[in-house]
Scaffold this motif. Structure first.
Motif, PDB file in Angstrom:
ATOM      1  N   GLU A  42       0.808  -1.215   0.000  1.00  8.49           N
ATOM      2  CA  GLU A  42       0.000   0.000   0.000  1.00  8.49           C
ATOM      3  C   GLU A  42       0.839   1.262   0.000  1.00  8.49           C
ATOM      4  OE1 GLU A  42       0.129  -1.515   4.325  1.00  8.49           O
ATOM      5  OE2 GLU A  42      -0.190  -2.322   2.322  1.00  8.49           O
ATOM      6  N   GLY A  43       2.170   1.129  -0.073  1.00  8.02           N
ATOM      7  CA  GLY A  43       3.044   2.285  -0.129  1.00  8.02           C
ATOM      8  C   GLY A  43       3.017   2.893  -1.520  1.00  8.02           C
ATOM      9  N   PRO A  44       4.072   3.656  -1.875  1.00  5.01           N
ATOM     10  CA  PRO A  44       4.135   4.239  -3.214  1.00  5.01           C
ATOM     11  C   PRO A  44       4.037   3.173  -4.296  1.00  5.01           C
ATOM     12  CG  PRO A  44       5.816   5.193  -1.780  1.00  5.01           C
ATOM     13  CD  PRO A  44       5.190   4.061  -1.025  1.00  5.01           C
ATOM     14  N   VAL A  45       3.435   3.556  -5.422  1.00  6.77           N
ATOM     15  CA  VAL A  45       3.202   2.594  -6.498  1.00  6.77           C
ATOM     16  C   VAL A  45       4.534   2.124  -7.075  1.00  6.77           C
ATOM     17  CG1 VAL A  45       2.166   2.279  -8.766  1.00  6.77           C
ATOM     18  CG2 VAL A  45       1.008   3.661  -7.045  1.00  6.77           C
ATOM     19  N   SER A  46       4.735   0.814  -7.131  1.00  6.85           N
ATOM     20  CA  SER A  46       5.931   0.234  -7.737  1.00  6.85           C
ATOM     21  C   SER A  46       5.595  -1.174  -8.204  1.00  6.85           C
ATOM     22  CB  SER A  46       7.096   0.188  -6.742  1.00  6.85           C
ATOM     23  OG  SER A  46       6.836  -0.741  -5.708  1.00  6.85           O
ATOM     24  N   LEU A  47       6.508  -1.756  -8.989  1.00  8.46           N
ATOM     25  CA  LEU A  47       6.300  -3.114  -9.479  1.00  8.46           C
ATOM     26  C   LEU A  47       6.391  -4.143  -8.359  1.00  8.46           C
ATOM     27  CD1 LEU A  47       8.397  -2.986 -12.779  1.00  8.46           C
ATOM     28  CD2 LEU A  47       5.928  -2.746 -12.522  1.00  8.46           C
ATOM     29  N   LEU A  48       6.922  -3.731  -7.200  1.00 14.84           N
ATOM     30  CA  LEU A  48       7.059  -4.668  -6.088  1.00 14.84           C
ATOM     31  C   LEU A  48       5.705  -5.165  -5.601  1.00 14.84           C
ATOM     32  CD1 LEU A  48       9.464  -5.815  -4.506  1.00 14.84           C
ATOM     33  CD2 LEU A  48       9.011  -4.116  -2.741  1.00 14.84           C
ATOM     34  N   GLY A  49       4.655  -4.376  -5.842  1.00 17.68           N
ATOM     35  CA  GLY A  49       3.329  -4.800  -5.445  1.00 17.68           C
ATOM     36  C   GLY A  49       2.857  -6.051  -6.166  1.00 17.68           C
ATOM     37  N   ALA A  97      17.083  -6.729 -10.917  1.00 18.64           N
ATOM     38  CA  ALA A  97      15.667  -7.023 -10.688  1.00 18.64           C
ATOM     39  C   ALA A  97      15.189  -6.409  -9.374  1.00 18.64           C
ATOM     40  CB  ALA A  97      15.446  -8.532 -10.678  1.00 18.64           C
ATOM     41  N   LEU A  98      16.012  -6.514  -8.338  1.00 18.47           N
ATOM     42  CA  LEU A  98      15.649  -5.949  -7.041  1.00 18.47           C
ATOM     43  C   LEU A  98      15.437  -4.447  -7.150  1.00 18.47           C
ATOM     44  CD1 LEU A  98      15.447  -6.149  -3.903  1.00 18.47           C
ATOM     45  CD2 LEU A  98      17.910  -5.772  -3.853  1.00 18.47           C
ATOM     46  N   ALA A  99      16.393  -3.765  -7.782  1.00 24.46           N
ATOM     47  CA  ALA A  99      16.299  -2.309  -7.874  1.00 24.46           C
ATOM     48  C   ALA A  99      15.108  -1.880  -8.729  1.00 24.46           C
ATOM     49  CB  ALA A  99      17.597  -1.743  -8.443  1.00 24.46           C
ATOM     50  N   VAL A 100      14.900  -2.556  -9.859  1.00 23.61           N
ATOM     51  CA  VAL A 100      13.801  -2.165 -10.749  1.00 23.61           C
ATOM     52  C   VAL A 100      12.442  -2.374 -10.071  1.00 23.61           C
ATOM     53  CG1 VAL A 100      12.606  -2.778 -12.882  1.00 23.61           C
ATOM     54  CG2 VAL A 100      15.095  -2.521 -12.874  1.00 23.61           C
ATOM     55  N   PHE A 101      12.270  -3.486  -9.362  1.00 24.15           N
ATOM     56  CA  PHE A 101      10.995  -3.758  -8.721  1.00 24.15           C
ATOM     57  C   PHE A 101      10.748  -2.820  -7.540  1.00 24.15           C
ATOM     58  CE2 PHE A 101      10.967  -7.756 -11.074  1.00 24.15           C
ATOM     59  CZ  PHE A 101       9.617  -7.897 -11.355  1.00 24.15           C
ATOM     60  N   CYS A 102      11.809  -2.344  -6.903  1.00 26.98           N
ATOM     61  CA  CYS A 102      11.630  -1.487  -5.732  1.00 26.98           C
ATOM     62  C   CYS A 102      11.479  -0.017  -6.098  1.00 26.98           C
ATOM     63  CB  CYS A 102      12.812  -1.645  -4.774  1.00 26.98           C
ATOM     64  SG  CYS A 102      12.853  -3.227  -3.912  1.00 26.98           S
ATOM     65  N   MET A 103      11.951   0.396  -7.275  1.00 35.80           N
ATOM     66  CA  MET A 103      11.892   1.805  -7.636  1.00 35.80           C
ATOM     67  C   MET A 103      10.443   2.281  -7.724  1.00 35.80           C
ATOM     68  SD  MET A 103      14.885   3.000  -7.796  1.00 35.80           S
ATOM     69  CE  MET A 103      16.392   2.098  -7.457  1.00 35.80           C
ATOM     70  N   ASP A 104      10.223   3.522  -7.293  1.00 34.26           N
ATOM     71  CA  ASP A 104       8.881   4.099  -7.363  1.00 34.26           C
ATOM     72  C   ASP A 104       9.002   5.607  -7.462  1.00 34.26           C
ATOM     73  OD1 ASP A 104       9.276   5.126  -4.699  1.00 34.26           O
ATOM     74  OD2 ASP A 104       8.778   3.135  -3.945  1.00 34.26           O
ATOM     75  N   THR A 105       7.870   6.280  -7.444  1.00 33.32           N
ATOM     76  CA  THR A 105       7.863   7.737  -7.596  1.00 33.32           C
ATOM     77  C   THR A 105       8.512   8.440  -6.420  1.00 33.32           C
ATOM     78  OG1 THR A 105       5.633   7.767  -6.630  1.00 33.32           O
ATOM     79  CG2 THR A 105       5.791   7.706  -9.021  1.00 33.32           C
ATOM     80  N   GLN A 106       8.622   7.772  -5.285  1.00 29.87           N
ATOM     81  CA  GLN A 106       9.206   8.417  -4.118  1.00 29.87           C
ATOM     82  C   GLN A 106      10.677   8.731  -4.329  1.00 29.87           C
ATOM     83  OE1 GLN A 106       9.728   6.137  -0.427  1.00 29.87           O
ATOM     84  NE2 GLN A 106       8.802   7.827   0.702  1.00 29.87           N
ATOM     85  N   ALA A 179      13.599   5.899   6.310  1.00 24.94           N
ATOM     86  CA  ALA A 179      14.804   5.359   5.662  1.00 24.94           C
ATOM     87  C   ALA A 179      14.557   4.868   4.245  1.00 24.94           C
ATOM     88  CB  ALA A 179      15.359   4.207   6.500  1.00 24.94           C
ATOM     89  N   ARG A 180      13.299   4.765   3.853  1.00 26.17           N
ATOM     90  CA  ARG A 180      12.979   4.135   2.570  1.00 26.17           C
ATOM     91  C   ARG A 180      13.685   4.782   1.370  1.00 26.17           C
ATOM     92  NH1 ARG A 180       9.170   3.434  -1.587  1.00 26.17           N
ATOM     93  NH2 ARG A 180       8.348   1.313  -1.692  1.00 26.17           N
ATOM     94  N   PRO A 181      13.606   6.123   1.190  1.00 22.52           N
ATOM     95  CA  PRO A 181      14.277   6.699   0.019  1.00 22.52           C
ATOM     96  C   PRO A 181      15.792   6.558   0.060  1.00 22.52           C
ATOM     97  CG  PRO A 181      13.411   8.420   1.456  1.00 22.52           C
ATOM     98  CD  PRO A 181      12.855   7.129   1.946  1.00 22.52           C
ATOM     99  N   TRP A 182      16.383   6.587   1.259  1.00 19.77           N
ATOM    100  CA  TRP A 182      17.829   6.400   1.346  1.00 19.77           C
ATOM    101  C   TRP A 182      18.219   4.982   0.933  1.00 19.77           C
ATOM    102  CZ3 TRP A 182      20.525  10.639   1.667  1.00 19.77           C
ATOM    103  CH2 TRP A 182      19.987  11.754   2.324  1.00 19.77           C
ATOM    104  N   ILE A 183      17.383   4.008   1.275  1.00 23.08           N
ATOM    105  CA  ILE A 183      17.640   2.630   0.843  1.00 23.08           C
ATOM    106  C   ILE A 183      17.516   2.527  -0.675  1.00 23.08           C
ATOM    107  CG2 ILE A 183      16.799   0.254   0.971  1.00 23.08           C
ATOM    108  CD1 ILE A 183      15.944   0.822   3.827  1.00 23.08           C
ATOM    109  N   LEU A 184      16.563   3.244  -1.246  1.00 23.50           N
ATOM    110  CA  LEU A 184      16.417   3.247  -2.697  1.00 23.50           C
ATOM    111  C   LEU A 184      17.643   3.856  -3.366  1.00 23.50           C
ATOM    112  CD1 LEU A 184      12.663   4.277  -3.085  1.00 23.50           C
ATOM    113  CD2 LEU A 184      13.686   2.088  -3.721  1.00 23.50           C
ATOM    114  N   PRO A 323       8.481   2.920 -15.092  1.00 20.14           N
ATOM    115  CA  PRO A 323       7.269   2.091 -14.944  1.00 20.14           C
ATOM    116  C   PRO A 323       6.358   2.572 -13.821  1.00 20.14           C
ATOM    117  CG  PRO A 323       9.204   0.698 -15.225  1.00 20.14           C
ATOM    118  CD  PRO A 323       9.702   2.094 -15.029  1.00 20.14           C
ATOM    119  N   SER A 324       6.955   3.061 -12.731  1.00 17.49           N
ATOM    120  CA  SER A 324       6.140   3.544 -11.619  1.00 17.49           C
ATOM    121  C   SER A 324       5.334   4.772 -12.015  1.00 17.49           C
ATOM    122  CB  SER A 324       7.042   3.867 -10.424  1.00 17.49           C
ATOM    123  OG  SER A 324       6.284   4.346  -9.339  1.00 17.49           O
TER     124      SER A 324
END
Length: 386
Positions: A42-49, A97-106, A179-184, A323-324
């Motif tokens: 339910e967080g920012p829209v990303s392919l991880l959903g 794959a990890l980075a692409v699926f986790c990337m989002d508008t944030q 911490a989420r954007p710093w992890i991104l 994609p996000s």
């Protein structure tokens, strides 16, 4: 050929450090899922959903373990097994794959905010540098400062209350994101590191791309122009915020702008414009040699890494965030907000990111070709070389 991998990968220790941090973070997220900021869709829209909740932690742990194995083998290339090439490729694929699926508008918003916060410092440095130059440069700087001051007073955007409100809102915003954007950001940098490691193995197969070629030069120039124009629609829309409220409205231009919001929007536009100018430097002489007006750096060669590392990182973030942006725009359009589709043109990450990647690669290629020694003339047949 595998023996040369240790020389092509410049820092196996840095690779090992990144892999260890990734593995440790993956273990933490698996043992304590509540610490994983990517677990809930339910967080920012990303392919991880589209993946299970534990997918990010599993991918991160797998990437870390593969990375540690590769770093150990690269450190001692004579012990490298025949499958090292496949191991490096697998590790790079998992990380990508990890980075692409986790990337989002944030992430793209977060980086934009960080860049916008540097604009006042950059502007101050440019003014100080201009005051140390010629009379024309000093006059230009004073006129620019006067115009900014006049606009700030007339619009109220530089009033103490507006500036303090902006600072307060920024502080509250950074406190909320956690911490989420710093992890991104870490994912993006680690992915660039992994891709460079993977591409090191492909060097024998891409040798032809590193030879002089007018066709490749034309393609790189076109890609650079596309990358330069990528942020311009966003810059133009933000520039309308210089005008009185209500003249231009749209997806990122409210009908009524308060002074602090107007100032922040213009800083974001200035940051995007700065990115466009820096991209232009990839094909201009001042992108290879620092301009003479720059204190302490003027006349020195620009380190290739100073342009390549941030350039590739930004290109990856733009491409992976595309994609996000597309998902978010179509979701909002399906909910009745048709104006959201304009975001695909105002922020054309789908074209901007890949074009920037090609432009940065072309810059690195050109700098390497320039560093090669000039070919020596071949002595004529029947003549002795002096």
């Amino acid at each position: 050929m595998l023996h040369d991998l240790g020389t092509r990968v410049r820092s196996p220790l840095a690779l090992a450090a990144t892999a260890f941090l990734a593995a440790a973070l993956g273990v933490l997220w698996l043992l304590d899922p509540d610490t994983n900021p990517f677990r809930h869709s339910e967080g920012p829209v990303s392919l991880l959903g589209l993946l299970p909740d534990a997918a990010s932690a599993t991918l991160l742990l797998l990437a870390g373990l593969l990375g540690l194995a590769v770093a150990a083998l690269v450190r001692h290339p004579t012990r490298a097994p025949a499958g090292l090439r496949g191991l490096v490729t697998a590790a790079g694929a998992v990380t990508l794959a990890l980075a692409v699926f986790c990337m989002d508008t944030q992430l793209i918003s977060f980086i934009g905010y960080l860049c916008a916060m540097t604009i006042p410092l950059v502007a101050a440095a440019l003014v100080v540098s201009a005051l140390r130059r010629s009379t024309a440069a000093r006059a230009t700087a004073l006129i620019a400062v006067g115009l900014v001051a006049w606009w700030g007073i007339a619009s109220g955007s530089l009033a103490p209350d507006a500036v303090s409100e902006l600072v307060r809102n920024l502080g509250d915003g950074f406190a909320r994101v956690g911490a989420r954007p710093w992890i991104l950001v870490g994912f993006a940098l680690a992915t660039v590191q992994w891709l460079s490691t993977t591409l090191a193995l492909a060097a024998p197969y891409t040798e032809r791309l590193h030879r002089p070629s007018a066709r490749i030069d034309r393609i790189v120039t076109i890609a650079t122009v596309v990358a330069v124009l990528g942020p311009i629609p966003y810059v133009l829309v933000r520039a309308t915020w210089l005008l009185p409220s209500g003249l231009f409205t749209g997806p990122i231009t409210p009908a009524d702008l308060d002074p602090s919001m107007r100032l922040w929007g213009l800083l974001l536009g200035a940051a995007a414009l700065g990115g466009s100018v820096l991209t232009l430097g990839l094909i201009r002489p001042w992108g290879r040699v620092f301009p003479a007006w720059m204190p302490y750096l003027g006349g020195r060669a620009v380190p290739v890494a100073a342009a390549a590392v941030p350039g590739f990182a930004v290109a990856f973030v733009l491409t992976a965030s595309a994609p996000s942006i597309v998902l978010l725009s179509f979701e909002q359009a399906a909910d009745g907000d048709a104006e959201s589709l304009w975001m695909l043109l105002l922020l054309p990450l789908w074209a901007w990111g890949p074009a920037l990647a090609v432009a940065v690669w072309g810059y690195v290629r050109r700098r390497r070709l320039e560093a090669l020694p000039a070919p020596q003339p071949t002595p004529a047949p029947g003549r002795m070389a002096a």
